[in-house]
Design a protein around this motif. Structure first.
Motif, PDB file in Angstrom:
ATOM      1  N   ASP A  16      47.930  -4.983 -33.421  1.00 44.05           N
ATOM      2  CA  ASP A  16      47.992  -6.154 -32.551  1.00 44.05           C
ATOM      3  C   ASP A  16      46.616  -6.470 -31.984  1.00 44.05           C
ATOM      4  O   ASP A  16      45.832  -5.573 -31.709  1.00 44.05           O
ATOM      5  CB  ASP A  16      48.948  -5.896 -31.375  1.00 44.05           C
ATOM      6  CG  ASP A  16      50.389  -5.798 -31.847  1.00 44.05           C
ATOM      7  OD1 ASP A  16      50.619  -5.927 -33.060  1.00 44.05           O
ATOM      8  OD2 ASP A  16      51.258  -5.581 -30.999  1.00 44.05           O
ATOM      9  N   LEU A  17      46.371  -7.752 -31.798  1.00 41.45           N
ATOM     10  CA  LEU A  17      45.070  -8.171 -31.275  1.00 41.45           C
ATOM     11  C   LEU A  17      45.233  -8.742 -29.878  1.00 41.45           C
ATOM     12  O   LEU A  17      46.310  -9.227 -29.511  1.00 41.45           O
ATOM     13  CB  LEU A  17      44.468  -9.236 -32.198  1.00 41.45           C
ATOM     14  CG  LEU A  17      44.135  -8.752 -33.615  1.00 41.45           C
ATOM     15  CD1 LEU A  17      43.738  -9.912 -34.504  1.00 41.45           C
ATOM     16  CD2 LEU A  17      43.031  -7.700 -33.581  1.00 41.45           C
ATOM     17  N   VAL A  18      44.179  -8.669 -29.102  1.00 40.13           N
ATOM     18  CA  VAL A  18      44.200  -9.267 -27.769  1.00 40.13           C
ATOM     19  C   VAL A  18      43.131 -10.359 -27.713  1.00 40.13           C
ATOM     20  O   VAL A  18      42.004 -10.168 -28.169  1.00 40.13           O
ATOM     21  CB  VAL A  18      44.041  -8.185 -26.660  1.00 40.13           C
ATOM     22  CG1 VAL A  18      42.790  -7.362 -26.825  1.00 40.13           C
ATOM     23  CG2 VAL A  18      44.077  -8.800 -25.279  1.00 40.13           C
ATOM     24  N   LEU A  19      43.536 -11.533 -27.235  1.00 42.26           N
ATOM     25  CA  LEU A  19      42.601 -12.658 -27.135  1.00 42.26           C
ATOM     26  C   LEU A  19      42.558 -13.132 -25.701  1.00 42.26           C
ATOM     27  O   LEU A  19      43.551 -13.625 -25.158  1.00 42.26           O
ATOM     28  CB  LEU A  19      43.072 -13.813 -28.023  1.00 42.26           C
ATOM     29  CG  LEU A  19      42.733 -13.699 -29.503  1.00 42.26           C
ATOM     30  CD1 LEU A  19      42.910 -15.039 -30.177  1.00 42.26           C
ATOM     31  CD2 LEU A  19      41.309 -13.215 -29.715  1.00 42.26           C
ATOM     32  N   ILE A  20      41.400 -12.962 -25.090  1.00 40.42           N
ATOM     33  CA  ILE A  20      41.264 -13.247 -23.660  1.00 40.42           C
ATOM     34  C   ILE A  20      40.459 -14.529 -23.468  1.00 40.42           C
ATOM     35  O   ILE A  20      39.381 -14.682 -24.053  1.00 40.42           O
ATOM     36  CB  ILE A  20      40.546 -12.068 -22.956  1.00 40.42           C
ATOM     37  CG1 ILE A  20      41.290 -10.746 -23.248  1.00 40.42           C
ATOM     38  CG2 ILE A  20      40.434 -12.318 -21.456  1.00 40.42           C
ATOM     39  CD1 ILE A  20      40.398  -9.519 -23.198  1.00 40.42           C
ATOM     40  N   GLY A  21      40.976 -15.440 -22.678  1.00 45.76           N
ATOM     41  CA  GLY A  21      40.258 -16.668 -22.335  1.00 45.76           C
ATOM     42  C   GLY A  21      39.725 -16.542 -20.920  1.00 45.76           C
ATOM     43  O   GLY A  21      40.505 -16.482 -19.965  1.00 45.76           O
ATOM     44  N   GLU A  45      48.231 -10.697 -28.297  1.00 44.14           N
ATOM     45  CA  GLU A  45      48.421 -10.751 -26.854  1.00 44.14           C
ATOM     46  C   GLU A  45      47.385 -11.727 -26.296  1.00 44.14           C
ATOM     47  O   GLU A  45      46.182 -11.484 -26.398  1.00 44.14           O
ATOM     48  CB  GLU A  45      48.243  -9.345 -26.269  1.00 44.14           C
ATOM     49  CG  GLU A  45      48.595  -9.283 -24.810  1.00 44.14           C
ATOM     50  CD  GLU A  45      48.559  -7.856 -24.251  1.00 44.14           C
ATOM     51  OE1 GLU A  45      48.082  -6.943 -24.947  1.00 44.14           O
ATOM     52  OE2 GLU A  45      49.003  -7.693 -23.111  1.00 44.14           O
ATOM     53  N   VAL A  46      47.867 -12.823 -25.749  1.00 44.42           N
ATOM     54  CA  VAL A  46      46.973 -13.838 -25.194  1.00 44.42           C
ATOM     55  C   VAL A  46      46.853 -13.603 -23.691  1.00 44.42           C
ATOM     56  O   VAL A  46      47.864 -13.405 -23.008  1.00 44.42           O
ATOM     57  CB  VAL A  46      47.533 -15.256 -25.463  1.00 44.42           C
ATOM     58  CG1 VAL A  46      46.648 -16.321 -24.841  1.00 44.42           C
ATOM     59  CG2 VAL A  46      47.692 -15.481 -26.969  1.00 44.42           C
ATOM     60  N   VAL A  47      45.628 -13.604 -23.191  1.00 44.33           N
ATOM     61  CA  VAL A  47      45.401 -13.338 -21.765  1.00 44.33           C
ATOM     62  C   VAL A  47      44.502 -14.434 -21.208  1.00 44.33           C
ATOM     63  O   VAL A  47      43.448 -14.726 -21.782  1.00 44.33           O
ATOM     64  CB  VAL A  47      44.719 -11.958 -21.562  1.00 44.33           C
ATOM     65  CG1 VAL A  47      44.509 -11.674 -20.084  1.00 44.33           C
ATOM     66  CG2 VAL A  47      45.521 -10.838 -22.213  1.00 44.33           C
ATOM     67  N   LEU A  48      44.925 -15.057 -20.111  1.00 41.43           N
ATOM     68  CA  LEU A  48      44.123 -16.106 -19.481  1.00 41.43           C
ATOM     69  C   LEU A  48      43.561 -15.590 -18.159  1.00 41.43           C
ATOM     70  O   LEU A  48      44.287 -14.990 -17.367  1.00 41.43           O
ATOM     71  CB  LEU A  48      44.988 -17.335 -19.197  1.00 41.43           C
ATOM     72  CG  LEU A  48      45.670 -17.968 -20.409  1.00 41.43           C
ATOM     73  CD1 LEU A  48      46.645 -19.050 -19.960  1.00 41.43           C
ATOM     74  CD2 LEU A  48      44.620 -18.549 -21.359  1.00 41.43           C
ATOM     75  N   LEU A  71      36.991 -11.942 -26.506  1.00 44.65           N
ATOM     76  CA  LEU A  71      36.948 -12.486 -25.152  1.00 44.65           C
ATOM     77  C   LEU A  71      36.179 -13.802 -25.265  1.00 44.65           C
ATOM     78  O   LEU A  71      35.004 -13.805 -25.634  1.00 44.65           O
ATOM     79  CB  LEU A  71      36.224 -11.497 -24.227  1.00 44.65           C
ATOM     80  CG  LEU A  71      36.528 -11.539 -22.730  1.00 44.65           C
ATOM     81  CD1 LEU A  71      35.873 -10.364 -22.031  1.00 44.65           C
ATOM     82  CD2 LEU A  71      36.104 -12.817 -22.079  1.00 44.65           C
ATOM     83  N   VAL A  72      36.871 -14.896 -25.008  1.00 42.90           N
ATOM     84  CA  VAL A  72      36.300 -16.216 -25.248  1.00 42.90           C
ATOM     85  C   VAL A  72      36.050 -16.914 -23.916  1.00 42.90           C
ATOM     86  O   VAL A  72      36.967 -17.023 -23.102  1.00 42.90           O
ATOM     87  CB  VAL A  72      37.266 -17.072 -26.107  1.00 42.90           C
ATOM     88  CG1 VAL A  72      36.609 -18.373 -26.511  1.00 42.90           C
ATOM     89  CG2 VAL A  72      37.736 -16.292 -27.335  1.00 42.90           C
ATOM     90  N   ILE A 122      43.538 -18.322 -31.570  1.00 46.31           N
ATOM     91  CA  ILE A 122      44.725 -17.466 -31.488  1.00 46.31           C
ATOM     92  C   ILE A 122      45.482 -17.482 -32.818  1.00 46.31           C
ATOM     93  O   ILE A 122      45.931 -16.444 -33.319  1.00 46.31           O
ATOM     94  CB  ILE A 122      45.649 -17.928 -30.334  1.00 46.31           C
ATOM     95  CG1 ILE A 122      44.937 -17.749 -28.985  1.00 46.31           C
ATOM     96  CG2 ILE A 122      46.977 -17.170 -30.346  1.00 46.31           C
ATOM     97  CD1 ILE A 122      45.557 -18.537 -27.844  1.00 46.31           C
ATOM     98  N   THR A 123      45.597 -18.664 -33.401  1.00 48.89           N
ATOM     99  CA  THR A 123      46.310 -18.793 -34.675  1.00 48.89           C
ATOM    100  C   THR A 123      45.591 -18.027 -35.781  1.00 48.89           C
ATOM    101  O   THR A 123      46.210 -17.406 -36.636  1.00 48.89           O
ATOM    102  CB  THR A 123      46.439 -20.283 -35.045  1.00 48.89           C
ATOM    103  OG1 THR A 123      47.029 -20.960 -33.951  1.00 48.89           O
ATOM    104  CG2 THR A 123      47.320 -20.472 -36.274  1.00 48.89           C
TER     105      THR A 123
END
Ligand code: PGA
Length: 263
Positions: free
Chosen positions: A12-17, A46-49, A240-241, A255-256
């Motif tokens: 699983d990947l984590v993508l942080i905005g 896992e999307v994190v804002l 981390l974007v 994310i896609t």
């Protein structure tokens, strides 16, 4: 070396905005509304804002946590007391799932010390908030070929008193300072070698199994166009974007890409 670490942790990947100091409460709510319309709930991403502190609480009521989680951009390490203007991790408990700790803007603009960062990591863990510990070398340190030492020092210091079990709650963000907000994103090969350095140092501190398990993300001028190059790095667990995450469509595209990446 890097290839001696089998990827036994979850794919699983984590993508942080990281929104930094952008979006007032109204704009933040609108953004979240848009993103939740755009995004299906991907089980493998896992999307994190990370909104400003003011929006965190209202977004925590609005957010569908199957689609995205929330991060504070900072927190104070004491639980209460005479510390005018600070927000303790204790108050973020149950509101923020994660907290960015030691972001380079905190280290260099707000002069946070290694000790502050270490105490914040512990305060977050104590309050059931997962620390996203940001580390990375400056342009000058890079020019002096000090990257490996800087990463090792920041890890040793930031993780002092963190147990092997707690390490599983932590995300390490490799963010070379010179790459943040500059458009000068790090070369994937350099990120790969920094990730290897980080895992090697974690192995030294906690043993090989912990080093294989710990999640590491890259941040610094990530765009829709360059994201796939980083996502292809096998030992990297996400991104981390900053700037680009402010556009919900572009963030959704990244994310896609993470979702459709071959596992
Ligand atoms: P950037 O910021 O994507 O705008 O470079 C990254 C960060 O600071 O987390």
């Amino acid at each position: 070396d890097l290839h001696s670490f089998p990827t036994r942790r979850s794919s699983d990947l984590v993508l942080i905005g990281n929104w930094k100091m952008n979006f007032n409460m109204h704009e933040a709510s609108l953004y979240l509304h848009n993103l939740m319309q755009l995004l299906p709930s991907y089980r493998d991403v896992e999307v994190v804002l990370a909104p400003t502190i003011l929006s965190l609480q209202s977004l925590s009521l609005q957010i569908n946590r199957r689609i995205a989680k929330l991060a504070a951009q900072n927190c104070y390490w004491r639980d209460h007391g005479a510390y005018t203007g600070e927000i303790p991790a204790a108050h973020l408990r149950g509101i923020a799932d994660y907290a960015l700790i030691g972001h380079s803007e905190r280290r260099y603009i707000f002069i946070e010390s290694d000790k502050d960062i270490r105490l914040k990591v512990q305060a977050a863990l104590r309050n059931r908030i997962k620390p996203i510990l940001c580390i990375g070398e400056t342009a000058q340190e890079r020019a002096l070929d000090e990257t490996k030492d800087v990463l090792a020092d920041q890890l040793t210091s930031g993780l002092a008193n963190v147990t092997a079990e707690e390490l599983g709650q932590i995300v390490i963000a490799y963010e070379p300072v010179w790459a943040i907000g500059t458009g000068d994103n790090a070369k994937p090969a350099d990120v790969k070698s920094a990730v290897a350095t980080i895992r090697r140092h974690i192995a030294h501190l906690y043993g090989k199994a912990a080093a294989e398990q710990v999640r590491i993300v890259y941040g610094g001028s990530v765009t829709v166009d360059n994201a796939a190059d980083y996502l292809a790095i096998r030992d990297l667990d996400g991104l981390l974007v900053g700037g680009v995450s402010l556009d919900s469509h572009q963030f959704k595209e990244i994310i896609t890409k993470a979702h459709s990446k071959e596992k």
